[in-house]
Motif scaffolding. Sequence first.
Motif, PDB file in Angstrom:
ATOM      1  N   VAL A 108      16.720  -0.385  13.297  1.00 30.52           N
ATOM      2  CA  VAL A 108      15.342   0.103  13.214  1.00 30.52           C
ATOM      3  C   VAL A 108      15.321   1.356  12.355  1.00 30.52           C
ATOM      4  O   VAL A 108      16.157   2.251  12.532  1.00 30.52           O
ATOM      5  CB  VAL A 108      14.768   0.422  14.607  1.00 30.52           C
ATOM      6  N   VAL A 109      14.398   1.416  11.409  1.00 28.14           N
ATOM      7  CA  VAL A 109      14.228   2.618  10.597  1.00 28.14           C
ATOM      8  C   VAL A 109      12.749   2.939  10.459  1.00 28.14           C
ATOM      9  O   VAL A 109      11.886   2.071  10.634  1.00 28.14           O
ATOM     10  CB  VAL A 109      14.841   2.468   9.181  1.00 28.14           C
ATOM     11  N   GLU A 110      12.473   4.187  10.143  1.00 29.82           N
ATOM     12  CA  GLU A 110      11.103   4.634   9.920  1.00 29.82           C
ATOM     13  C   GLU A 110      10.909   4.938   8.448  1.00 29.82           C
ATOM     14  O   GLU A 110      11.687   5.686   7.849  1.00 29.82           O
ATOM     15  CB  GLU A 110      10.811   5.878  10.759  1.00 29.82           C
ATOM     16  N   GLU A 111       9.894   4.335   7.856  1.00 30.90           N
ATOM     17  CA  GLU A 111       9.545   4.556   6.452  1.00 30.90           C
ATOM     18  C   GLU A 111       8.071   4.961   6.394  1.00 30.90           C
ATOM     19  O   GLU A 111       7.182   4.125   6.272  1.00 30.90           O
ATOM     20  CB  GLU A 111       9.781   3.293   5.624  1.00 30.90           C
ATOM     21  N   THR A 112       7.804   6.243   6.506  1.00 32.33           N
ATOM     22  CA  THR A 112       6.414   6.704   6.615  1.00 32.33           C
ATOM     23  C   THR A 112       5.620   6.518   5.328  1.00 32.33           C
ATOM     24  O   THR A 112       4.396   6.626   5.348  1.00 32.33           O
ATOM     25  CB  THR A 112       6.371   8.185   7.029  1.00 32.33           C
ATOM     26  N   SER A 113       6.302   6.219   4.218  1.00 28.34           N
ATOM     27  CA  SER A 113       5.571   5.982   2.969  1.00 28.34           C
ATOM     28  C   SER A 113       4.923   4.601   2.950  1.00 28.34           C
ATOM     29  O   SER A 113       4.069   4.332   2.104  1.00 28.34           O
ATOM     30  CB  SER A 113       6.513   6.112   1.775  1.00 28.34           C
ATOM     31  N   ILE A 114       5.304   3.721   3.873  1.00 22.37           N
ATOM     32  CA  ILE A 114       4.749   2.367   3.937  1.00 22.37           C
ATOM     33  C   ILE A 114       3.470   2.382   4.764  1.00 22.37           C
ATOM     34  O   ILE A 114       3.471   2.830   5.913  1.00 22.37           O
ATOM     35  CB  ILE A 114       5.775   1.390   4.533  1.00 22.37           C
ATOM     36  N   LEU A 115       2.394   1.861   4.175  1.00 25.74           N
ATOM     37  CA  LEU A 115       1.081   1.973   4.800  1.00 25.74           C
ATOM     38  C   LEU A 115       0.511   0.660   5.302  1.00 25.74           C
ATOM     39  O   LEU A 115      -0.565   0.655   5.903  1.00 25.74           O
ATOM     40  CB  LEU A 115       0.077   2.595   3.799  1.00 25.74           C
ATOM     41  N   ASP A 116       1.208  -0.468   5.078  1.00 29.10           N
ATOM     42  CA  ASP A 116       0.648  -1.757   5.497  1.00 29.10           C
ATOM     43  C   ASP A 116       1.759  -2.658   6.010  1.00 29.10           C
ATOM     44  O   ASP A 116       2.929  -2.509   5.663  1.00 29.10           O
ATOM     45  CB  ASP A 116      -0.085  -2.430   4.333  1.00 29.10           C
ATOM     46  N   ASP A 117       1.365  -3.612   6.857  1.00 30.41           N
ATOM     47  CA  ASP A 117       2.336  -4.496   7.504  1.00 30.41           C
ATOM     48  C   ASP A 117       3.066  -5.381   6.491  1.00 30.41           C
ATOM     49  O   ASP A 117       4.256  -5.668   6.652  1.00 30.41           O
ATOM     50  CB  ASP A 117       1.634  -5.377   8.543  1.00 30.41           C
ATOM     51  N   HIS A 166       9.294   0.611  10.740  1.00 30.17           N
ATOM     52  CA  HIS A 166       8.070   1.263  11.197  1.00 30.17           C
ATOM     53  C   HIS A 166       7.507   2.108  10.062  1.00 30.17           C
ATOM     54  O   HIS A 166       8.186   3.015   9.554  1.00 30.17           O
ATOM     55  CB  HIS A 166       8.342   2.148  12.414  1.00 30.17           C
ATOM     56  N   GLY A 167       6.296   1.776   9.638  1.00 29.79           N
ATOM     57  CA  GLY A 167       5.625   2.557   8.619  1.00 29.79           C
ATOM     58  C   GLY A 167       4.773   3.638   9.250  1.00 29.79           C
ATOM     59  O   GLY A 167       5.009   4.071  10.382  1.00 29.79           O
ATOM     60  N   LYS A 168       3.757   4.072   8.532  1.00 32.91           N
ATOM     61  CA  LYS A 168       2.881   5.120   9.033  1.00 32.91           C
ATOM     62  C   LYS A 168       1.981   4.585  10.137  1.00 32.91           C
ATOM     63  O   LYS A 168       1.525   3.448  10.091  1.00 32.91           O
ATOM     64  CB  LYS A 168       2.035   5.682   7.886  1.00 32.91           C
ATOM     65  N   ASP A 169       1.733   5.407  11.130  1.00 34.10           N
ATOM     66  CA  ASP A 169       0.901   5.044  12.276  1.00 34.10           C
ATOM     67  C   ASP A 169       1.482   3.808  12.961  1.00 34.10           C
ATOM     68  O   ASP A 169       2.632   3.811  13.344  1.00 34.10           O
ATOM     69  CB  ASP A 169      -0.553   4.843  11.840  1.00 34.10           C
ATOM     70  N   ALA A 170       0.705   2.748  13.077  1.00 31.00           N
ATOM     71  CA  ALA A 170       1.171   1.567  13.815  1.00 31.00           C
ATOM     72  C   ALA A 170       1.713   0.467  12.905  1.00 31.00           C
ATOM     73  O   ALA A 170       1.950  -0.661  13.352  1.00 31.00           O
ATOM     74  CB  ALA A 170       0.023   1.012  14.668  1.00 31.00           C
ATOM     75  N   VAL A 171       1.912   0.763  11.648  1.00 31.90           N
ATOM     76  CA  VAL A 171       2.424  -0.236  10.706  1.00 31.90           C
ATOM     77  C   VAL A 171       3.839  -0.652  11.102  1.00 31.90           C
ATOM     78  O   VAL A 171       4.688   0.189  11.417  1.00 31.90           O
ATOM     79  CB  VAL A 171       2.407   0.328   9.272  1.00 31.90           C
ATOM     80  N   LYS A 172       4.086  -1.968  11.062  1.00 29.69           N
ATOM     81  CA  LYS A 172       5.395  -2.478  11.486  1.00 29.69           C
ATOM     82  C   LYS A 172       5.712  -3.776  10.751  1.00 29.69           C
ATOM     83  O   LYS A 172       4.834  -4.603  10.509  1.00 29.69           O
ATOM     84  CB  LYS A 172       5.395  -2.716  13.001  1.00 29.69           C
ATOM     85  N   GLY A 173       6.971  -3.952  10.411  1.00 24.14           N
ATOM     86  CA  GLY A 173       7.433  -5.200   9.817  1.00 24.14           C
ATOM     87  C   GLY A 173       8.807  -5.530  10.352  1.00 24.14           C
ATOM     88  O   GLY A 173       9.586  -4.642  10.701  1.00 24.14           O
ATOM     89  N   GLU A 174       9.117  -6.814  10.414  1.00 21.57           N
ATOM     90  CA  GLU A 174      10.432  -7.214  10.891  1.00 21.57           C
ATOM     91  C   GLU A 174      10.901  -8.467  10.172  1.00 21.57           C
ATOM     92  O   GLU A 174      10.103  -9.227   9.622  1.00 21.57           O
ATOM     93  CB  GLU A 174      10.418  -7.453  12.397  1.00 21.57           C
ATOM     94  N   ASP A 178       0.842  -1.185   0.000  1.00 21.47           N
ATOM     95  CA  ASP A 178       0.000   0.000   0.000  1.00 21.47           C
ATOM     96  C   ASP A 178       0.885   1.244   0.000  1.00 21.47           C
ATOM     97  O   ASP A 178       1.849   1.325   0.758  1.00 21.47           O
ATOM     98  CB  ASP A 178      -0.893   0.031   1.242  1.00 21.47           C
ATOM     99  N   ARG A 179       0.542   2.198  -0.841  1.00 17.37           N
ATOM    100  CA  ARG A 179       1.215   3.488  -0.866  1.00 17.37           C
ATOM    101  C   ARG A 179       0.186   4.560  -1.194  1.00 17.37           C
ATOM    102  O   ARG A 179      -0.793   4.299  -1.904  1.00 17.37           O
ATOM    103  CB  ARG A 179       2.337   3.543  -1.921  1.00 17.37           C
ATOM    104  N   ALA A 180       0.414   5.763  -0.693  1.00 16.95           N
ATOM    105  CA  ALA A 180      -0.477   6.881  -1.001  1.00 16.95           C
ATOM    106  C   ALA A 180       0.356   8.121  -1.264  1.00 16.95           C
ATOM    107  O   ALA A 180       1.332   8.389  -0.545  1.00 16.95           O
ATOM    108  CB  ALA A 180      -1.456   7.129   0.146  1.00 16.95           C
ATOM    109  N   TYR A 181      -0.022   8.865  -2.300  1.00 15.68           N
ATOM    110  CA  TYR A 181       0.678  10.093  -2.667  1.00 15.68           C
ATOM    111  C   TYR A 181      -0.335  11.208  -2.824  1.00 15.68           C
ATOM    112  O   TYR A 181      -1.458  10.988  -3.294  1.00 15.68           O
ATOM    113  CB  TYR A 181       1.473   9.889  -3.958  1.00 15.68           C
ATOM    114  N   GLN A 182       0.068  12.411  -2.412  1.00 18.75           N
ATOM    115  CA  GLN A 182      -0.812  13.569  -2.468  1.00 18.75           C
ATOM    116  C   GLN A 182      -0.218  14.633  -3.380  1.00 18.75           C
ATOM    117  O   GLN A 182       1.007  14.780  -3.475  1.00 18.75           O
ATOM    118  CB  GLN A 182      -1.017  14.161  -1.065  1.00 18.75           C
ATOM    119  N   VAL A 183      -1.110  15.368  -4.022  1.00 21.06           N
ATOM    120  CA  VAL A 183      -0.682  16.443  -4.916  1.00 21.06           C
ATOM    121  C   VAL A 183       0.232  17.417  -4.168  1.00 21.06           C
ATOM    122  O   VAL A 183      -0.091  17.858  -3.055  1.00 21.06           O
ATOM    123  CB  VAL A 183      -1.906  17.192  -5.483  1.00 21.06           C
ATOM    124  N   ASP A 184       1.389  17.706  -4.767  1.00 19.41           N
ATOM    125  CA  ASP A 184       2.321  18.725  -4.269  1.00 19.41           C
ATOM    126  C   ASP A 184       2.964  18.380  -2.928  1.00 19.41           C
ATOM    127  O   ASP A 184       3.541  19.262  -2.287  1.00 19.41           O
ATOM    128  CB  ASP A 184       1.626  20.097  -4.152  1.00 19.41           C
TER     129      ASP A 184
END
Length: 334
Positions: free
Chosen positions: A240-249, A218-226, A148-154
């Motif tokens: 540990v890294v944060e990738e806020t563009s990732i939206l699903d586990d 760590h993705g957006k909100d509580a999304v997590k993968g290991e 899952d990914r989401a992109y917004q205008v500008d």
Amino acid sequence: MAAGCASHTAQIIDRDGAVVSTADILLEVEWSRTLDDISTARVLIAPDADCCASLSRVRSWRHKLAIYRDTAPVWEGPITAPEWTADGVDISAVDILGWLDRRVPHTDQAFVAHELTEIAAWLIDDGFAPDDPGHTVQIIGPSRIRGDRAYQVDVGQTGDHLRDLAATGIDYTALGSKIIILPEDHYARVGSLTDTDFSTPLVVAEDGLALATRWVIHGKDAVKGEAGGIHPYYGLLERVVEETSILDDISAQAAARSRLQASSPAPVFIDSQEATLAPDAGVDVAALVPGWCVDVTTTQTCRTISQSLKIATVKVKENSNGETVSLQLTPAGV
């Protein structure tokens, strides 16, 4: 054409396709190809009376530099820094990916359980949609990772979005006006090299600081993968890294596996400063594209390598001393 046996020419081309100037007398040439990032090129032109006037009209981003190796096109991209001196015209440029660092998403888009290579292609096409310099996209094969990914205008630069995506299971590179997208586990070979194919002794290095046996994303909100854990040989080394563009586990887990594959065992590579090909190296320079692999065997150091290594960077230089071709090779993961 083998490494060290070619000569270069260049052209300056307007955005409408017209040739602004042909640079037949080059004092220096440098061009590269890079995996998952922008490559650069530079030429130093000794202008004659016929082309000096046309070179005075060169402008950043309006014109692009095209480089040819023995008449075959090997590199092109927008000019970013022309300099005029009494000795010549020095032109620096970036490849077609450089435009994406000057573009933003132009439509809102949400992907759910979507193939990552197709998301990458959408980012590129959307980035170029309002003003296309002339690009094509080629997907070599699916990543077999859906997310899952989401992109917004500008919001955010398109180039940054593409680099973030490359950290989660795909690779990409520019080859002229074409942008190639391929799965991270693409291991097609384009040649074989041994010690005799290099002009200087190889340096084999192990990057212990890159070693990790467990990754947490760590993705957006509580999304997590290991992925990974206590290694039977190395023990436990966690990152540990944060990738806020990732939206699903699922995507986060795929990203963690991708990083684990690249960092365990400790990456062993051939030092890019030393990996200069010999003039008679048995490999086609034009075929040296980042993301593809070469089989390398070296026995001249205490650390013997005989494995498939992925091409990360190709650097070609030509000056009064001739042509040199250097490679940065990294573990292919197989």
